[in-house]
Structure formats: C-alpha cells, structure tokens
Design a protein around this motif. Structure first.
Motif, PDB file in Angstrom:
ATOM      1  N   TRP A   4       2.876  40.299  53.220  1.00 46.93           N
ATOM      2  CA  TRP A   4       3.662  39.484  52.283  1.00 46.93           C
ATOM      3  C   TRP A   4       2.951  38.220  51.847  1.00 46.93           C
ATOM      4  N   VAL A  13       7.450  45.305  49.421  1.00 48.03           N
ATOM      5  CA  VAL A  13       6.819  45.224  48.097  1.00 48.03           C
ATOM      6  C   VAL A  13       5.302  45.167  48.240  1.00 48.03           C
ATOM      7  N   ALA A  22       9.534  41.335  51.093  1.00 42.53           N
ATOM      8  CA  ALA A  22       8.172  41.012  50.649  1.00 42.53           C
ATOM      9  C   ALA A  22       7.165  41.966  51.303  1.00 42.53           C
ATOM     10  N   LEU A  30       1.332  38.497  48.554  1.00 41.77           N
ATOM     11  CA  LEU A  30       2.251  38.435  47.408  1.00 41.77           C
ATOM     12  C   LEU A  30       2.585  36.986  47.085  1.00 41.77           C
ATOM     13  N   LEU A  31       2.726  36.195  48.153  1.00 44.35           N
ATOM     14  CA  LEU A  31       3.052  34.788  47.957  1.00 44.35           C
ATOM     15  C   LEU A  31       1.897  34.097  47.229  1.00 44.35           C
ATOM     16  N   PHE A  51      11.461  39.683  42.032  1.00 42.63           N
ATOM     17  CA  PHE A  51      11.915  40.428  43.217  1.00 42.63           C
ATOM     18  C   PHE A  51      12.284  39.543  44.396  1.00 42.63           C
ATOM     19  N   TRP A  52      11.697  38.336  44.490  1.00 37.43           N
ATOM     20  CA  TRP A  52      12.020  37.462  45.632  1.00 37.43           C
ATOM     21  C   TRP A  52      13.528  37.245  45.725  1.00 37.43           C
TER      22      TRP A  52
END
Lengths: 112, 816
Positions: free
Chosen positions: A80, A71, A68, A83-84, B42-43
């Motif tokens: 991360w 990304v 994460a 992203l969450l 992607f997770w």
C-alpha cells in the motif's frame, strides 16, 4: 506562506469538492502569493502532495490498509505504501503545475 | 514570450488534468487521477474498523420509521411496520452493501456489459440477447406486475434501491464503479426479473441436444439407446421408491412421426458436475429434540462478493430469516417460527431446440403445421463503450428465438452446444411470478401453506424441501414442467411438426411429492426425481446418484440426530463412487507386473479410506486413475473431449455399469490398436499412465504435493476476476461426487441447518461476508468459519428491542 495557503484550502476542499479543485486552489493562491517559479512550483507540489497523503491516510489507517493492499495487488505493486507514494506524486505534479501556471499567468498580466 | 509561457503552462496543466480523468489501456485502464485522489477516489472506499453504534437516516418513500439492527457479522435485521416499508428497506440496505453486484449481474443478464467494458463483452451480450433473456424478463415482469401484492413488493424494493442510489455522490460509489469508470443507474422493476433469468441460465440453461443429435447420427439409434439410457444403472431417487401417485394423470402425448423415424433410422456447453446442491430433512422421530431438522447447501459459483446476502425481515404477518439474492425481494432459502424450506436444482428438461425450415434466404417465413408462417423480428440495440451501437436483429418463431440462424452469426469457438438454424423453446421465456412463492413461504405456517406457495413457481424448477414445527416433512420437485412424450427433447426436434410442440403442462398438484414417509427422512442431491413409475417424462438424465446415496445412507442410520450431525454430513467427503468401483478396479491389477514405484502407489490406494479429504493421497490417485480409464475407454470412438466434434460422451454411471457387468464389452477395445482389449487391459494401462503422470507432476509418491487438497483446484475469485479482490486458490477437501461438492470455483455457497420446534434454531454460513466492499471488514469475515466446516448460530430476533450481545449497531430509517 504560499505553501500554507494551498495546504489549508486544499485540505478543506477535499471534503467537499472533486479532486481537481486542488488545481484551481493552487492556481489562484499563486496569483495572490507566488513570487518565483521555483517557490510556486514547489509550494504547490508539496502542499497538494501533503494534503493528499494526509487525506489518504485518514481513510486508510482506520482501515488497517486492507483496501489499499488489495488495490496494490490489483495493479501489481508490492504494498500500500507504493500507492500512497504514487497518489502523493500525482497530487504533487497537479499542484505544482497549477501553481506554476498561476505565477506565469500573473507575470503575463502584471510587472512582477 | 511571457504570454507564450503562461499559455503553454496552463495548457500543459489542463492536459494533465484531462489525462488523469480518462482511461488509458497502458495504465491498467484506470483513470489515474480520478481513481487515486483521496477526495473521491478509491481511498474513500476504505471503511473504518470503528462501527457507528447508532445512526439515523432520512430516506425517500418510507411511510413509517424502520428499525434495522446489525449483528456482529453486519447482518441486517429489519423491523418495519408494513409490507411496503419492509421491502423498501430491503432494497435500500441491500443496495448499500451490494450495489455494484446488483448492477453487473443485471447488466450481464440483459446483455448490457458492453456499455461499460467495451467491445470485448459484445459476444456475451449478443448471446444473452439472442437467447431471449430480455424477451423472457419482459414476460416475467408482466406476470409479476399483474399480481397486486407482488407489484407492491417489487415497486417498494425498487424504490428502496433508488433511494440509496439518488443519495450517492461519486466519492460514495462502490470501488468497482471507480475501477471501470462508470456511474450507477436507476434500478428498474425488470432488473428483479433479470436475476431470475440469470438463475435459469445457470441451472436450466444448458443443453446436450446438439451433442446427442450428432451422436445419434454417428452411432445410430440402437447404440445411443444402449449408451445413453433413460434411467441410470444405479439410482436412489428423490421421491422414495414405492411412493404412491395419488392422482389420475393427464393423457401422455404421443411421439411425433419425425421422432419415431429418427429413433428407428440407423444413420442425425456439456453440463458441469458440481453445479448442483443438497438438501434434506430428518423427521422428529429420528432427532434428539423430537422435532424435524432441515439442511440445505446450494452449490453455485463461489465469488466475492458472495452470491447470497443474509437478512432477517420482520413486519406484521412476517418474520423470516435466511438468504436473499441481491437485487430480488424476499428470502429465498430460510426459516420462520413455524416452517423452514430449502432448494436444489431439479434438472428438468425445460429447454428444447427446434430445427426451422425457412422458405428462402429472406427468412421471412417458416414451415410449420403444413403452412408458411410469418417470422417476427426483434431488434436488439447493444450499446458499446467507445463505439457505435450494434443493431442485432433476432428472428422469432412461435417456438421462440432462432439463436444463430446461420453459421456466420455464431461466434467461432464458443457456444458449441447451440445448433445453428434452430429455434429455442425455453421455460425462462414464459410469463411467471416466482417471487410470489418466496413471498408466501416467508409467511408460511404449515404444510398447506407450503403446497399453496409452490403452485406459483415456474423456473428454474427446484426440489423444495420442507419441515414444520407441526412435525411435517416434505419434498416436491417443483416448477412449471412441460407435458412431453418420452425423450421429447433428448435430441433436436423437427420444428415443422406441431406434434413436437410442448403439449401443455403437468398440473402443479401432480408434480412428484412426498410427505412424512415411514423412513423418517427426505433428501435431494439433483438425482432423478422419481423411480420410473412416475407417469410423466421430466428428463432422461439427472445429476449422478452418489451424493444422494451417501446422504440417504447416513440419514437412514441416524438416531437422535442433532444440528451437528447435519453439519458433519454437509462437509462429508466420503466417496460412494470409490466404494462402488475401487475394489473392482484393483482386481485387475497384477502386482507381479508392477515396478517398485507402481507398487508403492498401489499400496497407498489399497489403504485409502475412500475419503476426498484435503490431505488424502489416495483420493488423488483414484481420481486420476478413473479419469484416465474413462478417457481411454471412450476417446478412440468419441474423439477427445476437447475436440469440438460435437459428440456426447457416455456418463460415468454407464461406464461403471460396463465395468461391473460387462468387462469384455466392445467399448473397452481400443479400435486404434490391433489387439482386442477388455476392461482389464484398459485398467492396467491407465494405472501405469496415472503413476507416471503423477510422478512427473508431483515428484515421488507419498510426497505432500500428492495430497488431494493440493492437486484439486479450489478457489474463490472476485466476481469480475479483479486480482487482489478474491481469496484465490486454497487447500480443501471434497469433490463433485461427494456431499461436500467443492471443486474449482463452485461448491456450497450457503450451508444452513434449521432445528424446528417451539423455539426454532437456525445455523448457517457462506464463504464471504455481507459487504460487497473489498475495503470492508465484513467483505470476507465469514470465510474462515466456512473453510473450517463450521456454522454460525444465527440471530433470529423476535422483536426490534430484543437484547443480545451480538447486536453491534442500530440504524433508524425515517421518511425524508
């Protein structure tokens, strides 16, 4: 009630089906248990957002968020957590809109 | 109204879902919903740190069960009961770790990138098609499939990869498939051949012929002969000088009339230093154990996932450890209980351009051998994501494809080294069976097996180094080498004259080779294969000699060598180049004419230990000064290196020779100034320029920003340059001309040291990890050890049940 139905069904479907199964679940569940527009939208939104958050964390915590974080760098986010949050928002909007649609379709064909 | 509301709401929801499934340029080109949702986005690629200790899988195609044991770096040790299952498991396991890498590399080689990334990859795809990569791979496939043993190996490997792919659902796709939004496709045997073409392109796909031809046209034959000699001023060839040629050579072909005319007439992607490699072997007489030690570090592009994949392969008749190329069967560099081998690039001239004379604009016929010959046409269909396919017709002559038949076909600002209107003769187009070499080496027991294995190898030609438990050591610059007249292919050749064709092949048994020399060691670092006494012509230029010289000097001095002596040599940053020229350069600097800062810089340089270590400031000063000196020497006559005037600059070696032997040479005179300069003036000027340049960039001298490791660009990026997925820039020592040839994004892609003997011991490291998944703990777990210049002790198991505390998990594969 509606929140609980969508939450449980979406949670289980996540292990088996593709992501937009959540939309069908929220839609059908609202036809069954939806009462007001606000109750439907927010039940769908919160249930799907919560499920997506939990699912993401189930994968990401044992990974120490290595992926994460990578990304997040890829899309130029600071970490991360962002992203969450975006993941939960997207899930929430899809869930909320599907639930609302379920209610409006029910209203179109019944006298609720 | 209520109907309208319902329809509107449903429509909005469906549109939203549709939008989240598709790619938009604005949103990093990601299908957001597909990519971010935790069900299959992607997770799902986040791998847990908890490893399954035992796993059983049923897969298609296996004949008998296969046991795979994974060690603490997740390196698979595969134990199979027959060859078929061994290679099937190799394919399966490699795909499990590196599927996307396998896909993108073969797509790149086969000119199919546009299918997944769209029109921006079109010119790269066209180039690969027009260079005949697909044509060459088809020929190689024919060669591999004719051999029943290799047919079984390739087919089993392919079956293994496909067994893995067929069981994947979208949630399991490697993350890069999700980012680029496409699905893996079935593996095909030809993909294994594409990997060889890719290697040939990297190592034997460059050419200076176009540049050399323009240089010849501008300066004339005499000057070109003087500035671009066929043998370097300083050399330490791979085959030790004085080695006897124990064969009767074939007649050497005569130069063609057109070639001779070109040579007497006074009127017709330069290669990157650092893409090279080292390997060496030291005999038992010079080691502590009494058995030979072999070392190899191939210098290639450093990426994540790594270019190499470590593996042990065991089945009846074979037990081998080493590195493999994802997408290809067998171990490429490695060892077994009896032998070890390694490779470096030969730099043989196996790529030539032939000027084609077409009859007319229809380009249906070309003049060759005193008659008009038919051109054949090959249509390349390039599918482009989001657009109609492109049909690109490539003209083929008997030499090979005409890469760009007119200037209009050639893209602007790229592929400068490709001359327009010429046909390409390239070894990578020929039928071949290279994997057989590795198949046989994997099973080799002694020197004779090594020699036998080498006869199957075509391209890209490699220096195969060898050591055995029988205490034999050997090296062979090896490949299918064309029989040519001297300098054939130094310039563009006239394609009408059959005398310019390749005249056959140097017999494999007559490739240069050396075995157990009195000196007690052998090595290669891409320098000249032999001294000028070798009867055949291989090339007129090779890698510069400095790395080879340093390796040979160190090996000659060694007694009772150990694995650690080899490890230290692999990471050696000492500069033979500085040793050769620095004292001479300093001679010309008059301190009385320098200002305070210049003196300070001069003093740092004078006390420098000639090492390109990361914290050395002297290395930065020397390197910058040399580059300025080199540029000031040649730029006035040859134009800027970036000028795209298609001239080749003389080599470092020739420049060093002029400086040491002929400092008043006319080449040091700057033709743009009224005075006549010699080497001394150029050195003074370039020294002053160096000091102000470095001050401007890094501040006061001595400041830590001046340290070589900070000045030099060293980085490891993701294979597709995805931000966040690579290591990025880091501080490191070494340079192209030191043994530790780490510079920019390339360098030692695998460092291996093998101590032969009754119990073989292998050590190795590569910059990365076994997994290709950026969400895995094993994506880059070996990086730190590699950066520290250390090696891992390799676990070479003798049976699947061997106990070791390094074993972390066991996977059993059985038939579905």
């Amino acid at each position: 009630m509606l929140f609980v139905i969508i939450f449980i069904a979406t949670f289980c479907s996540g292990f088996l089906f593709t992501w937009w199964a959540a939309a069908i679940i929220a839609f059908v569940a609202t036809i069954y248990a939806g009462r007001t527009a606000a109750q439907s939208f927010w039940s769908g939104f919160l249930a799907v957002a919560a499920v997506w958050g939990v699912h993401a964390l189930l994968k990401s915590v044992p990974n120490d968020h290595i992926l994460a974080d990578r990304v997040a760098k890829m899309v130029h986010l600071p970490g991360w957590i962002w992203l969450l949050v975006i993941t939960m928002l997207i899930g929430g909007i899809v869930g909320g809109m599907s639930a609302l649609s379920g209610l409006l379709v029910k209203r179109a064909f019944t006298h609720v | 109204m209520k109907y309208f509301k319902a329809i509107f709401s449903v429509a909005v929801t469906l549109a939203l879902i549709w939008a989240l499934q598709h790619r938009f340029e604005l949103l990093s080109n990601l299908p957001l919903g597909n990519f971010l949702n935790p069900a299959n986005g992607f997770w799902q690629n986040s791998e847990s740190k908890h490893i399954l200790v035992a796993e059983d899988l049923k897969i298609e195609g296996l004949q008998q069960p296969v046991t795979i044991r994974f060690d603490s770096n997740m390196i698979p040790h595969i134990f199979a009961k027959n060859n078929h299952d061994l290679y099937l498991a190799q394919g399966y396991i490699t795909a499990r770790d590196r599927l996307w890498q396998m896909d993108i590399q073969t797509r790149s080689a086969s000119g199919r990138l546009s299918e997944v990334v769209g029109p921006k990859a079109l010119e790269v795809d066209r180039y690969h098609r027009r260079m005949g990569m697909v044509y060459g791979a088809e020929n190689t496939l024919k060669g591999m499939m004719k051999d029943p043993v290799m047919r079984e190996v390739i087919n089993a490997y392919t079956e293994g990869v496909n067994s893995y792919i067929r069981n994947l659902s979208p949630r399991d796709y490697p993350i890069e498939f999700k980012i680029l939004d496409y699905a893996p496709e079935e593996w095909k045997p030809i993909n294994c051949a594409f990997l060889l073409k890719l290697m040939s392109e990297t190592l034997a796909g460059g050419s200076d012929e176009f540049l050399m031809t323009s240089t010849l046209k501008k300066f004339g034959a005499a000057t070109v002969k003087d500035l671009f000699p066929d043998y370097p001023f300083r050399e330490d060839p791979i085959i030790p000088v004085g080695t006897k040629w124990d064969f009767k050579p074939l007649p050497i072909p005569q130069p063609s009339k057109t070639f001779l005319a070109e040579q007497s007439d006074i009127k017709t992607i330069q290669k990157v230093e650092g893409i090279g490699s080292n390997n060496w072997v030291i005999a038992g007489s010079k080691t502590a154990s009494g058995y030979p030690i072999l070392a190899n570090d191939p210098h290639l592009n450093l990426t994540l996932p790594s270019i190499w994949y470590q593996m042990q392969l065991e089945a009846p008749g074979v037990n081998v450890y080493g590195v493999t190329l994802p997408g290809a069967p067998c171990v490429v560099i490695g060892y077994n209980n009896k032998i070890s081998w390694g490779v470096t690039n030969v730099d043989a001239d196996v790529l030539d351009w032939y000027q084609i004379k077409f009859k007319d604009n229809t380009k249906n016929e070309y003049w060759y051998n005193n008659k008009w010959n038919k051109v054949t046409r090959r249509v390349e269909v390039i599918n482009i994501r989001g657009e109609k396919p492109l049909y690109d017709t490539v003209l083929y002559t008997h030499h090979g494809p005409v890469v760009y038949e007119n200037a209009g076909k050639k893209p602007a600002d790229s592929y400068e080294n490709i001359p327009v209107g010429t046909a390409l003769r390239w070894i990578a187009h020929d039928e071949s069976n290279e994997f057989k070499t590795f198949y046989l080496l994997n099973r080799g027991k002694n020197y004779d097996d090594y020699r036998e294995a080498l006869t199957y190898y075509t391209a890209p030609a490699q220096n195969f180094i060898f050591a055995s438990a029988d205490k034999d050591i050997a090296i062979t610059p090896n490949g299918k080498l064309p029989l040519k007249f001297k300098d054939q292919g130094k310039f563009i050749l006239d394609g009408t004259d059959p005398a310019n064709d390749w005249h056959g092949w140097i017999p494999a048994s007559q490739n240069p080779t050396a075995k157990n020399p009195a000196q007690g060691y052998l090595s290669s670092a891409n320098q000249s294969s032999t001294d000028p006494s070798y009867p055949y012509y291989i090339n007129w230029q090779f890698g510069p000699y400095e790395r080879g010289k340093r390796i040979n000097t160190r090996l000659a001095a060694m007694q009772k060598a150990t694995v650690d002596s080899m490890r230290v040599l692999q990471t050696d940053n000492y500069s033979i180049f500085a040793q050769d020229v620095l004292a001479e350069m300093l001679k010309y600097i008059d301190p009385t004419k320098l200002d305070e800062t210049q003196i300070q810089v001069l003093n740092i340089l004078k006390s420098w230990n000639k090492r390109f270590d990361a914290d050395e400031v002297g290395a930065t000063i020397f390197n910058t000064w040399w580059l300025n000196f080199y540029t000031q020497t040649w730029q006035d006559q040859f134009g800027k290196l970036t000028d795209n005037n298609n001239l080749k600059w003389p080599s470092r070696d020739r420049t060093v020779q002029l400086l040491l032997k002929d400092p008043t040479s006319k080449w040091f005179n700057n033709t743009k100034t009224p005075v006549v300069e010699t080497a001394g003036e150029v050195l003074s000027n370039s020294f002053a320029a160096t000091v102000s340049q470095l001050m401007h960039k890094y501040g006061k001298p001595g400041n830590s920003k001046w340290q070589w490791g900070n000045v030099k660009e060293t980085y490891i990026n993701h294979l597709a340059n995805i931000p966040g997925f690579g290591l990025g820039k880091f501080k490191a020592g070494g340079t192209g001309s030191t043994v530790n040839a780490l510079v920019d994004g390339h360098g030692p892609s695998w460092r291996m040291v093998v101590q032969l003997g009754p119990n073989v011991k292998g050590y190795g490291i590569f910059p990365g990890g076994e997994s290709g998944n950026p969400g895995s703990y094993f994506y880059d777990d070996m990086l730190k050890t590699w950066q520290d210049g250390k090696l891992n002790e390799l676990l070479f198991m003798q049976s699947p049940n061997e106990q070791s505390n390094k074993i972390k998990s066991t996977l059993t594969l059985s038939a579905k």
